[in-house]
Scaffold this motif. Structure first.
Motif, PDB file in Angstrom:
ATOM      1  N   LYS A 191      -7.055  -3.648  -1.149  1.00 11.38           N
ATOM      2  CA  LYS A 191      -6.161  -4.187  -0.140  1.00 11.38           C
ATOM      3  C   LYS A 191      -4.746  -4.056  -0.687  1.00 11.38           C
ATOM      4  N   THR A 192      -3.779  -4.163   0.206  1.00 11.25           N
ATOM      5  CA  THR A 192      -2.383  -3.963  -0.181  1.00 11.25           C
ATOM      6  C   THR A 192      -1.537  -5.087   0.398  1.00 11.25           C
ATOM      7  N   THR A 193      -0.579  -5.542  -0.387  1.00 12.23           N
ATOM      8  CA  THR A 193       0.376  -6.543   0.088  1.00 12.23           C
ATOM      9  C   THR A 193       1.765  -5.920   0.110  1.00 12.23           C
ATOM     10  N   VAL A 194       2.448  -6.032   1.249  1.00 12.22           N
ATOM     11  CA  VAL A 194       3.822  -5.524   1.353  1.00 12.22           C
ATOM     12  C   VAL A 194       4.712  -6.631   1.924  1.00 12.22           C
ATOM     13  N   VAL A 195       6.008  -6.476   1.714  1.00  6.77           N
ATOM     14  CA  VAL A 195       6.972  -7.385   2.347  1.00  6.77           C
ATOM     15  C   VAL A 195       8.056  -6.529   2.983  1.00  6.77           C
ATOM     16  N   PHE A 196       8.415  -6.872   4.223  1.00  8.46           N
ATOM     17  CA  PHE A 196       9.474  -6.098   4.885  1.00  8.46           C
ATOM     18  C   PHE A 196      10.389  -7.008   5.691  1.00  8.46           C
ATOM     19  N   PHE A 212       0.117   0.191  11.712  1.00 10.81           N
ATOM     20  CA  PHE A 212      -1.228  -0.042  11.164  1.00 10.81           C
ATOM     21  C   PHE A 212      -2.287   0.126  12.262  1.00 10.81           C
ATOM     22  N   ALA A 213      -2.020  -0.481  13.434  1.00  5.81           N
ATOM     23  CA  ALA A 213      -3.000  -0.431  14.523  1.00  5.81           C
ATOM     24  C   ALA A 213      -3.274   1.008  14.950  1.00  5.81           C
ATOM     25  N   LEU A 214      -2.229   1.838  15.000  1.00  3.26           N
ATOM     26  CA  LEU A 214      -2.388   3.234  15.430  1.00  3.26           C
ATOM     27  C   LEU A 214      -3.287   4.013  14.478  1.00  3.26           C
ATOM     28  N   ARG A 215      -3.406   3.520  13.246  1.00  6.17           N
ATOM     29  CA  ARG A 215      -4.237   4.217  12.244  1.00  6.17           C
ATOM     30  C   ARG A 215      -5.495   3.423  11.895  1.00  6.17           C
ATOM     31  N   ASP A 216      -5.848   2.474  12.763  1.00 11.45           N
ATOM     32  CA  ASP A 216      -7.042   1.644  12.565  1.00 11.45           C
ATOM     33  C   ASP A 216      -7.085   0.961  11.194  1.00 11.45           C
ATOM     34  N   ILE A 217      -5.910   0.564  10.721  1.00 14.05           N
ATOM     35  CA  ILE A 217      -5.857  -0.170   9.452  1.00 14.05           C
ATOM     36  C   ILE A 217      -5.896  -1.664   9.786  1.00 14.05           C
ATOM     37  N   ASN A 218      -6.824  -2.358   9.172  1.00 13.78           N
ATOM     38  CA  ASN A 218      -7.078  -3.759   9.498  1.00 13.78           C
ATOM     39  C   ASN A 218      -6.093  -4.687   8.781  1.00 13.78           C
ATOM     40  N   LEU A 219      -5.412  -5.520   9.546  1.00 10.78           N
ATOM     41  CA  LEU A 219      -4.528  -6.527   8.940  1.00 10.78           C
ATOM     42  C   LEU A 219      -5.345  -7.736   8.519  1.00 10.78           C
ATOM     43  N   LEU A 220      -5.059  -8.274   7.354  1.00 13.68           N
ATOM     44  CA  LEU A 220      -5.799  -9.439   6.852  1.00 13.68           C
ATOM     45  C   LEU A 220      -4.980 -10.718   6.939  1.00 13.68           C
ATOM     46  N   LYS A 221      -3.640 -10.593   6.843  1.00 12.66           N
ATOM     47  CA  LYS A 221      -2.817 -11.803   6.833  1.00 12.66           C
ATOM     48  C   LYS A 221      -1.377 -11.430   7.132  1.00 12.66           C
ATOM     49  N   PHE A 240      -3.091  -5.870   4.132  1.00 12.00           N
ATOM     50  CA  PHE A 240      -3.939  -4.999   4.959  1.00 12.00           C
ATOM     51  C   PHE A 240      -4.976  -4.311   4.088  1.00 12.00           C
ATOM     52  N   GLU A 241      -6.014  -3.802   4.747  1.00 12.56           N
ATOM     53  CA  GLU A 241      -7.101  -3.134   4.033  1.00 12.56           C
ATOM     54  C   GLU A 241      -6.701  -1.721   3.647  1.00 12.56           C
ATOM     55  N   GLY A 242      -7.037  -1.345   2.424  1.00 14.86           N
ATOM     56  CA  GLY A 242      -6.765   0.014   1.967  1.00 14.86           C
ATOM     57  C   GLY A 242      -5.758   0.043   0.827  1.00 14.86           C
ATOM     58  N   HIS A 243      -5.650   1.181   0.199  1.00 13.40           N
ATOM     59  CA  HIS A 243      -4.760   1.379  -0.944  1.00 13.40           C
ATOM     60  C   HIS A 243      -3.507   2.111  -0.469  1.00 13.40           C
ATOM     61  N   ALA A 244      -2.352   1.716  -0.983  1.00 11.04           N
ATOM     62  CA  ALA A 244      -1.083   2.312  -0.535  1.00 11.04           C
ATOM     63  C   ALA A 244      -1.053   3.820  -0.746  1.00 11.04           C
ATOM     64  N   ASP A 245      -1.883   4.340  -1.660  1.00  9.52           N
ATOM     65  CA  ASP A 245      -1.915   5.783  -1.901  1.00  9.52           C
ATOM     66  C   ASP A 245      -2.929   6.518  -1.016  1.00  9.52           C
ATOM     67  N   ASP A 246      -3.797   5.767  -0.312  1.00  2.22           N
ATOM     68  CA  ASP A 246      -4.724   6.414   0.634  1.00  2.22           C
ATOM     69  C   ASP A 246      -3.918   7.045   1.768  1.00  2.22           C
ATOM     70  N   SER A 247      -4.409   8.160   2.279  1.00  2.00           N
ATOM     71  CA  SER A 247      -3.628   8.914   3.258  1.00  2.00           C
ATOM     72  C   SER A 247      -3.204   8.105   4.494  1.00  2.00           C
ATOM     73  N   PRO A 248      -4.126   7.393   5.185  1.00  2.00           N
ATOM     74  CA  PRO A 248      -3.650   6.672   6.381  1.00  2.00           C
ATOM     75  C   PRO A 248      -2.662   5.550   6.035  1.00  2.00           C
ATOM     76  N   CYS A 249      -2.905   4.870   4.923  1.00  2.93           N
ATOM     77  CA  CYS A 249      -1.991   3.782   4.535  1.00  2.93           C
ATOM     78  C   CYS A 249      -0.626   4.344   4.150  1.00  2.93           C
ATOM     79  N   ARG A 250      -0.640   5.484   3.436  1.00  4.89           N
ATOM     80  CA  ARG A 250       0.629   6.087   3.017  1.00  4.89           C
ATOM     81  C   ARG A 250       1.459   6.460   4.244  1.00  4.89           C
ATOM     82  N   LYS A 251       0.752   7.029   5.230  1.00  6.15           N
ATOM     83  CA  LYS A 251       1.454   7.407   6.465  1.00  6.15           C
ATOM     84  C   LYS A 251       1.961   6.180   7.224  1.00  6.15           C
TER      85      LYS A 251
END
Lengths: 282, 282
Positions: A191-196, A212-221, A240-251
């Motif tokens: 999972k990945t935590t970001v702040v913006f 995130f929604a457009l890439r089916d990435i699940n938000l956790l909090k 959100f679910e996934g690693h920041a270096d994974d392709s959909p998350c990176r995009k």
């Protein structure tokens, strides 16, 4: 050489139990008086890791630690969800009927509200730390009071657990984050935590979440915090679910950079398991 | 007959100043020891209105009051943003060099951190209330200490303001909500506060926000709070522009009901103005 892990509180604090579960007890621990000291100990290199509570399932987020994540430059490298089992701790020979005062940290007192009310006429006294309250009733040999803390704290100070599991809701977990100067190694259940911060345009939060929604990435909090000096504007912290270096998350993150005024990745790390705290021998 | 407004704290508290600005001083005020007592006073009809702080522009939300809005059945009928000007208050004759201790509520102490540090070697002592700290230094005739509170509190206790505007950041506002048993009359510059729980499906927060984005309804704030007994699930509190009875907002809320597990409208009310607190004669 063992890792040294900084935590806030005294020996026997829930943060220490969480650290021992996360690292399978194989660590040195370094108690610190305040959360900021945990961050500083890791930044300076005096400790290799830090552990901080970020969220309790009954009380909500520990907002101070969200603010500290932003002010400091550490990486989140892991998490663990510790089941919080509160115990009522007394000096040897003290019985339930003797208790007139109960000492603990305010969140622990709030989590045991039902039990405390059942005792009737007992005064509740806030302490800066759960394990610190145990040490205090030991050192002052208090015969008409009890502390609320972990079974570990009772063992550490050779005191007696009069009652265990006194929390009002047993689905009581605290989620802890592990901090380090270096990023975590890549993991498959990440999972990945970001702040913006957002620009001041209409629909901007919706647009930010769309990446995130457009890439089916699940938000956790999602958590919002005020931006100092800009009243009624907010930082948003997202898990959100996934690693920041994974392709959909990176995009998704590249896309978010187009929309956001600022973006920082606080860490990608393996999703934490739930753990029961066990009593460790010193 | 004048309205009676319940607030938490003692006379001279910022909540009282906010109430007097909102109602143009034309109210009776009823001080209460805790926030929950404010809600109960309005529910029981003993007070016609309540006022609670919901958010400070430096410290963030007052989460306890979000939880109380959910537990109680009152309507939000107004808001006001009070500029918080902290003053350093002493007994007559006490000078800056005499001060060894400073008393106030922890958020006020945190907001004046820079000033307090500039005094060097001064001990900071938390109090349950800003105005209560002023009363205490008066009653105990403390000659080596000061309180941090509003100029109103200094006037009420006939004490001396040694320095005004000691907050670290002058863009320091607290937003207060007005509570009533009845809904507010419809207004043209309205905002609405709702709270909803989501079903456990992918992209659900994004879908929930889409009902507003699709209708060009501007979101003003989002706040998440844990759902008791369901770890890592959250209630979302949303503030958005418009009145719940306006056509686009009504449609958006109907749409949100299709998506959410639960939805409650906490109130539609006129957007609050910013106000400076003034000293009122008793």
């Amino acid at each position: 050489m063992k890792l040294t892990v900084a935590f806030q509180g005294e020996l026997g604090a829930y943060s220490e139990l969480a650290a021992r579960e996360f690292f399978h007890a194989d660590v040195e621990v370094a108690p610190k008086p305040v959360f900021e000291a945990v961050f500083r100990a890791v930044e300076s290199g005096r400790c290799q890791r830090g552990i901080i509570p970020i969220e309790n399932s009954l009380m909500g987020s520990i907002h101070q630690n969200y603010d500290l994540l932003l002010r400091h430059r550490l990486h989140i490298v892991g998490e663990i969800k510790l089941r919080i089992v509160h115990t009522l701790i007394v000096n040897p020979g003290v019985r339930l009927g003797d208790i007139r005062r109960i000492y603990s940290q305010p969140p622990a007192l709030a989590q045991c509200e039902k039990f405390i009310k059942s005792l009737r006429g007992v005064e509740v006294i806030p302490a800066y730390d759960t394990a610190g309250a145990v040490r205090m009733i030991k050192e002052e040999n208090i015969r008409d009071g009890a502390a609320i803390a972990s079974a570990q704290a009772a063992a550490d100070y050779s005191l007696k657990v009069l009652k265990s599991g006194i929390e009002s809701d047993h689905r009581n977990y605290t989620r802890f984050l592990i901090l380090s100067k270096k990023k975590a190694p890549r993991s498959s259940h990440a999972k990945t935590t970001v702040v913006f911060a957002t620009r001041n345009v209409a629909g901007v939060l919706f647009k930010s979440l769309s990446v995130f929604a457009l890439r089916d990435i699940n938000l956790l909090k999602i958590e919002s915090r005020p931006i100092q000096g800009r009243p009624w504007e907010y930082f948003f912290y997202l898990d959100f679910e996934g690693h920041a270096d994974d392709s959909p998350c990176r995009k998704a993150l590249d896309h978010l950079r187009e929309i956001a005024a600022s973006l920082r990745i606080l860490g990608s790390y393996e999703k934490g398991r739930e753990a029961d705290g066990r009593v460790h021998k010193r």
